[in-house]
Design an enzyme around this catalytic site. Structure first.
Site, PDB file in Angstrom:
ATOM      1  N   ASP A  35       1.194  -1.045   0.218  1.00 18.31           N
ATOM      2  CA  ASP A  35      -0.295   0.403  -0.053  1.00 18.31           C
ATOM      3  C   ASP A  35       0.410   1.146   0.449  1.00 18.31           C
ATOM      4  O   ASP A  35       1.956   1.967   1.019  1.00 18.31           O
ATOM      5  CB  ASP A  35      -0.922  -0.021   1.049  1.00 18.31           C
ATOM      6  CG  ASP A  35      -2.043   0.937   1.190  1.00 18.31           C
ATOM      7  OD1 ASP A  35      -2.244   2.286   1.201  1.00 18.31           O
ATOM      8  OD2 ASP A  35      -3.189   0.564   1.211  1.00 18.31           O
ATOM      9  N   SER A  86      -6.955   4.574  -1.330  1.00 15.19           N
ATOM     10  CA  SER A  86      -6.813   2.260  -1.153  1.00 15.19           C
ATOM     11  C   SER A  86      -8.324   1.789  -1.660  1.00 15.19           C
ATOM     12  O   SER A  86      -8.320   0.204  -2.068  1.00 15.19           O
ATOM     13  CB  SER A  86      -6.290   1.560  -0.235  1.00 15.19           C
ATOM     14  OG  SER A  86      -4.688   2.441   0.098  1.00 15.19           O
ATOM     15  N   ASP A 138     -10.662  -3.293   6.396  1.00 16.52           N
ATOM     16  CA  ASP A 138      -9.804  -2.047   5.859  1.00 16.52           C
ATOM     17  C   ASP A 138     -10.000  -2.409   4.278  1.00 16.52           C
ATOM     18  O   ASP A 138      -9.571  -3.303   3.729  1.00 16.52           O
ATOM     19  CB  ASP A 138      -7.960  -1.920   6.616  1.00 16.52           C
ATOM     20  CG  ASP A 138      -7.610  -0.358   6.611  1.00 16.52           C
ATOM     21  OD1 ASP A 138      -8.366   0.449   6.178  1.00 16.52           O
ATOM     22  OD2 ASP A 138      -6.439  -0.280   5.315  1.00 16.52           O
ATOM     23  N   THR A 140      -7.678  -2.434   1.907  1.00 15.99           N
ATOM     24  CA  THR A 140      -7.523  -3.018   0.926  1.00 15.99           C
ATOM     25  C   THR A 140      -7.839  -4.461   0.585  1.00 15.99           C
ATOM     26  O   THR A 140      -7.991  -4.891  -0.362  1.00 15.99           O
ATOM     27  CB  THR A 140      -6.106  -2.673   0.500  1.00 15.99           C
ATOM     28  OG1 THR A 140      -5.538  -2.455   0.774  1.00 15.99           O
ATOM     29  CG2 THR A 140      -5.040  -3.918   0.017  1.00 15.99           C
ATOM     30  N   ARG A 151     -15.584   2.408   2.215  1.00 15.57           N
ATOM     31  CA  ARG A 151     -14.183   2.442   2.948  1.00 15.57           C
ATOM     32  C   ARG A 151     -14.782   2.378   4.540  1.00 15.57           C
ATOM     33  O   ARG A 151     -13.977   1.167   5.501  1.00 15.57           O
ATOM     34  CB  ARG A 151     -13.305   2.242   2.988  1.00 15.57           C
ATOM     35  CG  ARG A 151     -12.866   4.079   3.167  1.00 15.57           C
ATOM     36  CD  ARG A 151     -11.749   4.124   2.684  1.00 15.57           C
ATOM     37  NE  ARG A 151     -10.320   3.522   3.661  1.00 15.57           N
ATOM     38  CZ  ARG A 151      -9.688   3.599   3.064  1.00 15.57           C
ATOM     39  NH1 ARG A 151      -8.648   4.725   1.475  1.00 15.57           N
ATOM     40  NH2 ARG A 151      -8.154   2.980   3.288  1.00 15.57           N
ATOM     41  N   GLU A 317      -1.289  -7.745   1.444  1.00 13.59           N
ATOM     42  CA  GLU A 317      -0.848  -6.602   1.767  1.00 13.59           C
ATOM     43  C   GLU A 317       0.163  -6.377   2.834  1.00 13.59           C
ATOM     44  O   GLU A 317      -0.274  -6.898   3.798  1.00 13.59           O
ATOM     45  CB  GLU A 317      -1.868  -5.838   2.214  1.00 13.59           C
ATOM     46  CG  GLU A 317      -2.229  -4.269   2.042  1.00 13.59           C
ATOM     47  CD  GLU A 317      -3.526  -3.468   2.825  1.00 13.59           C
ATOM     48  OE1 GLU A 317      -3.950  -4.233   3.629  1.00 13.59           O
ATOM     49  OE2 GLU A 317      -3.090  -2.372   2.299  1.00 13.59           O
ATOM     50  N   ASP A 322       1.959   2.497   3.029  1.00 16.92           N
ATOM     51  CA  ASP A 322       1.075   3.704   3.443  1.00 16.92           C
ATOM     52  C   ASP A 322       0.864   4.484   4.777  1.00 16.92           C
ATOM     53  O   ASP A 322       0.807   5.767   5.159  1.00 16.92           O
ATOM     54  CB  ASP A 322      -0.196   3.271   2.456  1.00 16.92           C
ATOM     55  CG  ASP A 322      -1.220   4.511   3.029  1.00 16.92           C
ATOM     56  OD1 ASP A 322      -1.314   5.742   1.774  1.00 16.92           O
ATOM     57  OD2 ASP A 322      -1.744   4.704   3.565  1.00 16.92           O
ATOM     58  N   LYS A 323       0.432   4.014   6.004  1.00 18.85           N
ATOM     59  CA  LYS A 323      -0.329   4.267   6.918  1.00 18.85           C
ATOM     60  C   LYS A 323       1.551   5.451   7.578  1.00 18.85           C
ATOM     61  O   LYS A 323       1.104   5.846   8.692  1.00 18.85           O
ATOM     62  CB  LYS A 323      -0.132   3.580   7.950  1.00 18.85           C
ATOM     63  CG  LYS A 323      -1.518   2.717   7.038  1.00 18.85           C
ATOM     64  CD  LYS A 323      -2.124   1.627   7.912  1.00 18.85           C
ATOM     65  CE  LYS A 323      -3.743   1.096   7.411  1.00 18.85           C
ATOM     66  NZ  LYS A 323      -4.608   1.645   6.561  1.00 18.85           N
ATOM     67  N   HIS A 326       1.844   8.600   5.627  1.00 17.31           N
ATOM     68  CA  HIS A 326       1.095   9.177   6.164  1.00 17.31           C
ATOM     69  C   HIS A 326       1.724  10.139   7.638  1.00 17.31           C
ATOM     70  O   HIS A 326       2.046  11.280   7.553  1.00 17.31           O
ATOM     71  CB  HIS A 326      -0.195   8.926   6.640  1.00 17.31           C
ATOM     72  CG  HIS A 326      -0.995   8.631   5.048  1.00 17.31           C
ATOM     73  ND1 HIS A 326      -1.477   9.393   3.922  1.00 17.31           N
ATOM     74  CD2 HIS A 326      -1.662   7.586   4.544  1.00 17.31           C
ATOM     75  CE1 HIS A 326      -2.763   8.816   3.710  1.00 17.31           C
ATOM     76  NE2 HIS A 326      -2.589   7.686   3.774  1.00 17.31           N
ATOM     77  N   ASP A 364      -1.144   0.146  -4.565  1.00 16.98           N
ATOM     78  CA  ASP A 364      -2.301   0.500  -4.810  1.00 16.98           C
ATOM     79  C   ASP A 364      -2.411   2.181  -6.116  1.00 16.98           C
ATOM     80  O   ASP A 364      -2.779   2.704  -7.002  1.00 16.98           O
ATOM     81  CB  ASP A 364      -3.231   0.210  -3.736  1.00 16.98           C
ATOM     82  CG  ASP A 364      -2.920   0.826  -2.473  1.00 16.98           C
ATOM     83  OD1 ASP A 364      -1.100   1.045  -2.390  1.00 16.98           O
ATOM     84  OD2 ASP A 364      -3.503   0.858  -1.717  1.00 16.98           O
ATOM     85  N   HIS A 365      -0.873   2.823  -5.066  1.00 13.85           N
ATOM     86  CA  HIS A 365      -1.046   4.077  -5.457  1.00 13.85           C
ATOM     87  C   HIS A 365       0.634   5.101  -4.567  1.00 13.85           C
ATOM     88  O   HIS A 365       0.993   4.017  -3.919  1.00 13.85           O
ATOM     89  CB  HIS A 365      -2.379   5.179  -5.325  1.00 13.85           C
ATOM     90  CG  HIS A 365      -2.640   4.591  -3.616  1.00 13.85           C
ATOM     91  ND1 HIS A 365      -1.193   4.793  -2.398  1.00 13.85           N
ATOM     92  CD2 HIS A 365      -3.438   4.258  -2.675  1.00 13.85           C
ATOM     93  CE1 HIS A 365      -2.274   5.003  -1.279  1.00 13.85           C
ATOM     94  NE2 HIS A 365      -2.703   4.827  -1.571  1.00 13.85           N
ATOM     95  N   HIS A 419      -1.755  10.644  -0.436  1.00 15.90           N
ATOM     96  CA  HIS A 419      -1.082  10.515  -1.140  1.00 15.90           C
ATOM     97  C   HIS A 419      -0.900  11.263  -2.867  1.00 15.90           C
ATOM     98  O   HIS A 419      -1.147  12.247  -2.484  1.00 15.90           O
ATOM     99  CB  HIS A 419      -2.670   9.334  -1.591  1.00 15.90           C
ATOM    100  CG  HIS A 419      -3.199   8.090  -1.266  1.00 15.90           C
ATOM    101  ND1 HIS A 419      -4.532   7.614  -1.335  1.00 15.90           N
ATOM    102  CD2 HIS A 419      -2.388   8.235   0.266  1.00 15.90           C
ATOM    103  CE1 HIS A 419      -4.566   7.100   0.156  1.00 15.90           C
ATOM    104  NE2 HIS A 419      -2.797   7.463   1.205  1.00 15.90           N
TER     105      HIS A 419
HETATM  106 MG    MG Z   1      -4.372  -0.928   2.385  1.00 13.28          MG
HETATM  107 ZN    ZN Z   2      -3.625   5.946   2.658  1.00 10.07          ZN
END
Ligand code: MG
Ligand code: ZN
Length: 460
Positions: A35, A86, A138, A140, A151, A317, A322-323, A326, A364-365, A419
């Site tokens: 992620d 995501s 979550d 994903t 989500r 995953e 990602d988290k 952030h 994913d991004h 993102h």
């Molecule tokens: Mg995710």
């Molecule tokens: Zn994110």
């Protein structure tokens, strides 16, 4: 003679099946999703772990491509947005169709369910599994087996809450049982009868729906419930697995020395930048007792492949790359990317003895972390030069210095990084190179996986 004529074609068909089975082991897919893992995050981890000449396990897969990340608008699905989340991207990987931000395998505006590769695999008699370092509810993992307007509809308790920042067409009410919906993501994941579910999110399953406790319902459905690493490592063979190893997301493997993260650069009274000292990454004591992503992946592969003539679909995953980006926590990011890469390595080892396994590693991004020059570079340009965002200098494993900047949301009040809209890498093995164009999109990845498993493409 007549009898033989009748039996012979059957015999032929039987031996043909037999020899086919002997030559061609069952087709399986392992989809690894990092992620937020764009090229910048991959390079950050690679430099830290293995230096400028190193390579991660995923980078040693024989084929690679680059995928466009595509998102459509909820208010006008004919228009694109250039930064994804995501939920919509996992939906595209899972269903081969585009949707809008926040949606879980449902279509933008019209809120129709989009069928997933996991569901198609199940229908064809394949086994299925979802493994994540996040809560299983979550975005994903959810997008592979649940269908909700948003989500945030993770558990029964979420279904009546208004989501302030989501469109009117994306409120959880649409999925309430009382309105004919399928309920929350947690309920839908259990109803989906997936063979292996391993991750976090116990709190979303420690709830009741229509008077029944979700975990008890899972046990009566034949799930073996696991909540500790030891239980995962000692689990017996056979049953379906529901592992919930934390109340929410799993703790990360690494943190910065002294819990340090990137910080805005302080200025002295002359307006000159005061760069802070470099730091290294260390083990996070809170991770103790939690299974690693590699351990969960190996457990899933063992369960999915045992006595299975039909193959499987598994999504793994690495959620917290990602988290942690952030949160501007480079050590958190690097540690999670390392954990993800070790899981990929376990996938490669599995594929060595199960040659008809397609492995796809992608993201994913994009995310916000960027490798930028060291303080000395800025200072060489004058005593008022400095990067504008959150900044950290890391001491890599080989003792070199590497600076990381997070600058998509301004200090001091920026809630967190956001993102970015960059392409994501795709690493593959177990597929013919001719099937992998150098530039693709996430819908094509879904098609490659369906083709490999012999499943029909999405129709709508
Ligand atoms: Mg995710
Ligand atoms: Zn994110």
């Amino acid at each position: 003679m007549r009898r033989l004529a009748r039996v012979a074609p059957l015999l032929l068909a039987w031996t043909a099946t037999l020899s086919l089975a002997a030559e061609q082991p069952p087709a399986s897919v392992i989809l690894f999703i990092g992620d937020g893992m764009d090229e910048h995050q991959v390079t950050l981890a690679r430099n830290y772990l293995y230096g400028a000449e190193g390579a991660l396990a995923m980078e040693q897969l024989p084929l690679r491509s680059s995928a466009r990340v595509q998102t459509v608008r909820e208010d006008d699905p004919g228009q694109f947005r250039y930064v994804a989340d995501s939920a919509n991207t996992a939906t595209t990987l899972a269903t081969g169709q585009l949707t809008s931000l926040g949606r879980i395998a449902t279509s933008a505006t019209t809120d129709q369910d989009q069928s997933t590769i996991l569901e198609a695999a199940q229908k064809a008699g394949l086994r299925t599994g979802l493994v994540s370092t996040a809560s299983l509810t979550d975005a994903t993992p959810a997008a592979f087996a649940a269908h909700t307007a948003h989500r945030s509809c993770q558990s029964p308790a979420d279904m009546a809450k208004a989501i302030g920042y989501a469109a009117a067409t994306q409120q959880c009410m649409a999925d309430q049982h009382s309105r004919g919906g399928k309920g929350s993501i947690a309920e839908q994941l259990l109803a989906a009868n997936i063979d292996v579910l391993l991750g976090g999110g116990k709190r979303y399953f420690a709830q009741s729906s229509k008077g029944t406790d979700l975990q008890k319902a899972a046990a009566s459905q034949g799930y073996k419930l696991l909540s500790r690493r030891r239980e995962l490592l000692e689990k017996g063979p056979g049953s379906k697995l529901l592992g919930l190893f934390a109340p929410g997301h799993l703790p990360v493997e690494w943190i910065g020395e002294g819990n340090r993260r990137a910080q805005p650069i302080a200025l002295n009274w002359l307006g000159e930048p005061q760069f802070s000292e470099p730091f290294a990454c260390v083990d996070n004591p809170d991770h103790r007792g939690t299974p690693t992503l590699k351990e969960m992946t190996s457990a899933a592969l063992t369960r999915l492949s045992a006595d299975n003539a039909k193959g499987f679909f598994l999504m793994v995953e690495g959620a917290a790359i990602d988290k942690q980006a952030h949160r501007r926590n480079p050590c958190g990011e690097i540690g999670e990317l390392r954990a993800f890469d070790l899981a990929v390595q376990a996938g490669r080892e599995f594929a060595r003895s199960h040659p008809n396994t397609l492995i796809i590693v992608t993201a994913d991004h994009g995310q916000a972390g960027q490798i930028i020059p060291l303080p000395e570079y800025f200072l060489a340009w004058g005593n008022r030069q400095y990067p504008p965002g959150y900044y950290a200098v890391l001491k890599t494993r080989s003792g070199e210095l590497m600076a990381v900047s997070y600058a998509t949301n301004a200090p001091p009040n920026g809630r967190g990084e956001v993102h970015t809209g960059v392409n994501v890498p795709v690493y593959l093995q177990g597929i013919d190179a001719a099937q992998v164009p150098p530039l693709m999109d996430q819908r094509q990845l879904n098609r490659l996986m369906r083709d490999h498993l012999g499943l029909n493409a999405a129709t709508d």
